[in-house]
Design an enzyme around this catalytic site. Structure first.
Site, PDB file in Angstrom:
ATOM      1  N   LYS A 164       0.832  -1.211   0.000  1.00 23.79           N
ATOM      2  CA  LYS A 164       0.000   0.000   0.000  1.00 23.79           C
ATOM      3  C   LYS A 164       0.865   1.259   0.000  1.00 23.79           C
ATOM      4  O   LYS A 164       0.608   2.201  -0.753  1.00 23.79           O
ATOM      5  CB  LYS A 164      -0.861  -0.052   1.264  1.00 23.79           C
ATOM      6  CG  LYS A 164      -2.053   0.804   1.254  1.00 23.79           C
ATOM      7  CD  LYS A 164      -2.986   0.433   2.405  1.00 23.79           C
ATOM      8  CE  LYS A 164      -2.254   0.470   3.744  1.00 23.79           C
ATOM      9  NZ  LYS A 164      -3.068   1.035   4.832  1.00 23.79           N
ATOM     10  N   ARG A 177     -11.582   3.670   9.261  1.00 22.09           N
ATOM     11  CA  ARG A 177     -11.267   2.389   9.898  1.00 22.09           C
ATOM     12  C   ARG A 177     -12.534   1.723  10.426  1.00 22.09           C
ATOM     13  O   ARG A 177     -12.498   0.553  10.787  1.00 22.09           O
ATOM     14  CB  ARG A 177     -10.338   2.622  11.099  1.00 22.09           C
ATOM     15  CG  ARG A 177      -8.843   2.655  10.783  1.00 22.09           C
ATOM     16  CD  ARG A 177      -8.216   1.366  11.151  1.00 22.09           C
ATOM     17  NE  ARG A 177      -6.808   1.291  11.535  1.00 22.09           N
ATOM     18  CZ  ARG A 177      -5.764   1.956  11.142  1.00 22.09           C
ATOM     19  NH1 ARG A 177      -5.866   2.954  10.338  1.00 22.09           N
ATOM     20  NH2 ARG A 177      -4.562   1.660  11.584  1.00 22.09           N
ATOM     21  N   ARG A 196      11.161  -9.233   6.041  1.00 20.90           N
ATOM     22  CA  ARG A 196      11.761  -7.916   6.305  1.00 20.90           C
ATOM     23  C   ARG A 196      12.371  -7.865   7.704  1.00 20.90           C
ATOM     24  O   ARG A 196      13.194  -7.002   7.992  1.00 20.90           O
ATOM     25  CB  ARG A 196      10.753  -6.785   6.065  1.00 20.90           C
ATOM     26  CG  ARG A 196       9.704  -6.637   7.103  1.00 20.90           C
ATOM     27  CD  ARG A 196       8.662  -5.584   6.779  1.00 20.90           C
ATOM     28  NE  ARG A 196       7.715  -5.566   7.869  1.00 20.90           N
ATOM     29  CZ  ARG A 196       6.634  -4.824   7.933  1.00 20.90           C
ATOM     30  NH1 ARG A 196       6.353  -4.002   6.946  1.00 20.90           N
ATOM     31  NH2 ARG A 196       5.837  -4.874   8.965  1.00 20.90           N
ATOM     32  N   ARG A 243      11.559  -7.040  10.825  1.00 23.07           N
ATOM     33  CA  ARG A 243      11.476  -5.959  11.801  1.00 23.07           C
ATOM     34  C   ARG A 243      11.277  -6.552  13.181  1.00 23.07           C
ATOM     35  O   ARG A 243      10.762  -7.667  13.319  1.00 23.07           O
ATOM     36  CB  ARG A 243      10.275  -5.072  11.442  1.00 23.07           C
ATOM     37  CG  ARG A 243      10.599  -3.606  11.381  1.00 23.07           C
ATOM     38  CD  ARG A 243       9.453  -2.832  10.791  1.00 23.07           C
ATOM     39  NE  ARG A 243       8.187  -3.063  11.513  1.00 23.07           N
ATOM     40  CZ  ARG A 243       7.043  -2.481  11.172  1.00 23.07           C
ATOM     41  NH1 ARG A 243       6.993  -1.675  10.132  1.00 23.07           N
ATOM     42  NH2 ARG A 243       5.945  -2.718  11.860  1.00 23.07           N
ATOM     43  N   ARG A 253      -1.690  -8.535  14.175  1.00 24.19           N
ATOM     44  CA  ARG A 253      -1.983  -7.328  13.390  1.00 24.19           C
ATOM     45  C   ARG A 253      -2.855  -7.649  12.176  1.00 24.19           C
ATOM     46  O   ARG A 253      -3.760  -6.905  11.837  1.00 24.19           O
ATOM     47  CB  ARG A 253      -0.679  -6.645  12.962  1.00 24.19           C
ATOM     48  CG  ARG A 253       0.143  -6.119  14.156  1.00 24.19           C
ATOM     49  CD  ARG A 253       1.063  -4.981  13.784  1.00 24.19           C
ATOM     50  NE  ARG A 253       2.009  -5.314  12.735  1.00 24.19           N
ATOM     51  CZ  ARG A 253       3.193  -5.913  12.933  1.00 24.19           C
ATOM     52  NH1 ARG A 253       3.583  -6.252  14.146  1.00 24.19           N
ATOM     53  NH2 ARG A 253       3.991  -6.159  11.923  1.00 24.19           N
TER      54      ARG A 253
HETATM   55  P1  AMP Z   1      -1.597   2.976  11.023  1.00 23.43           P
HETATM   56  O1  AMP Z   1      -0.279   3.626  10.771  1.00 23.43           O
HETATM   57  O2  AMP Z   1      -2.641   3.316   9.984  1.00 23.43           O
HETATM   58  O3  AMP Z   1      -1.491   1.479  11.221  1.00 23.43           O
HETATM   59  O4  AMP Z   1      -2.159   3.576  12.400  1.00 23.43           O
HETATM   60  C1  AMP Z   1      -1.440   3.437  13.612  1.00 23.43           C
HETATM   61  C2  AMP Z   1      -2.406   3.576  14.788  1.00 23.43           C
HETATM   62  O5  AMP Z   1      -3.002   4.864  14.776  1.00 23.43           O
HETATM   63  C3  AMP Z   1      -3.571   2.608  14.799  1.00 23.43           C
HETATM   64  O6  AMP Z   1      -3.212   1.380  15.378  1.00 23.43           O
HETATM   65  C4  AMP Z   1      -4.598   3.361  15.615  1.00 23.43           C
HETATM   66  O7  AMP Z   1      -4.311   3.294  16.999  1.00 23.43           O
HETATM   67  C5  AMP Z   1      -4.383   4.793  15.176  1.00 23.43           C
HETATM   68  N1  AMP Z   1      -5.217   5.153  14.012  1.00 23.43           N
HETATM   69  C6  AMP Z   1      -4.793   5.479  12.762  1.00 23.43           C
HETATM   70  N2  AMP Z   1      -5.830   5.760  11.960  1.00 23.43           N
HETATM   71  C7  AMP Z   1      -6.945   5.611  12.718  1.00 23.43           C
HETATM   72  C8  AMP Z   1      -8.346   5.741  12.463  1.00 23.43           C
HETATM   73  N3  AMP Z   1      -8.805   6.072  11.247  1.00 23.43           N
HETATM   74  N4  AMP Z   1      -9.196   5.522  13.498  1.00 23.43           N
HETATM   75  C9  AMP Z   1      -8.757   5.189  14.713  1.00 23.43           C
HETATM   76  N5  AMP Z   1      -7.461   5.032  15.025  1.00 23.43           N
HETATM   77  C10 AMP Z   1      -6.555   5.244  14.033  1.00 23.43           C
END
Ligand code: AMP
Length: 187
Positions: free
Chosen positions: A15, A91, A130, A132, A143
């Protein structure tokens, strides 16, 4: 033309790479809510303080907070002019409803939600490769499971509105990008 696109895909589906290529090739603005929240945490803003523990626990920041942040960002001039690639938002179905309302208020609408589809065993193998620190088999499985739980209702939501586009995420970066552009009518 200012396309408004939601990008979905499992971790390891490519992505990030495909978003970067769309930005380069078409000048669309990439908005990652995860990046916005991490920046707020680093800057120690009120939002950051609120989000920090939630993010560490792998939970979701409340819908009203997220909807407020994204609503403000979507009203900014660069996005009105160049369009947006939303990454990490919506989300939840409530966030999707709010997105629809925000765009409708602007006299706009979502063009598409693109799902870059890579099978579970393949994304697992890519993440293992990868290496990590948080990429333990258990961490990866957790995840991916969470993603499945959060995203399945959204896939339905976009599909019911005829906005869902599925792109085969197997192949070379160039092949996948050609599919992405084609499916969005950007090629
Ligand atoms: P990401 O980098 O998209 O995986 O986001 C990292 C973290 O940020 C997630 O695990 C959530 O805790 C929070 N987060 C990001 N986007 C959202 C969203 N649209 N709604 C709620 N929490 C979010």
């Amino acid at each position: 033309m200012a396309p408004r696109i939601v990008v979905l895909g499992r971790q390891g589906a490519g992505k990030g790479t495909q978003c970067a290529r769309l930005v380069d090739a078409h000048g669309i603005i990439h908005v990652s809510t995860g990046d916005m929240l991490r920046a707020a945490v680093a800057a120690g803003t009120e939002l950051g303080q609120q989000a920090d523990a939630i993010m560490k626990a792998g939970d979701l920041v409340p819908d009203d907070v997220m909807i407020g942040i994204v609503g403000e960002r979507l009203a900014e001039a660069d996005i009105m002019e160049n369009g947006v690639l939303l990454d990490g938002f919506p989300r939840t179905p409530a966030q999707a409803d709010a997105l629809e309302a925000i765009l409708a208020d602007q006299g706009n609408e979502l063009d598409a939600a693109i799902n870059i589809d890579v099978p579970l065993d393949e994304v697992t193998a890519r993440m293992m490769a990868r290496g990590r620190e948080d990429d333990t088999p258990e961490g990866i499985a957790r995840r991916l499971e969470l993603y499945e739980e959060q995203t399945a209702p959204l896939i339905e939501w976009f599909s019911a509105r005829d906005k869902l586009v599925i792109v085969d995420g197997m192949g070379t970066e160039d092949e996948i990008f050609a599919r992405v552009e084609g499916s969005l009518g950007l090629s």
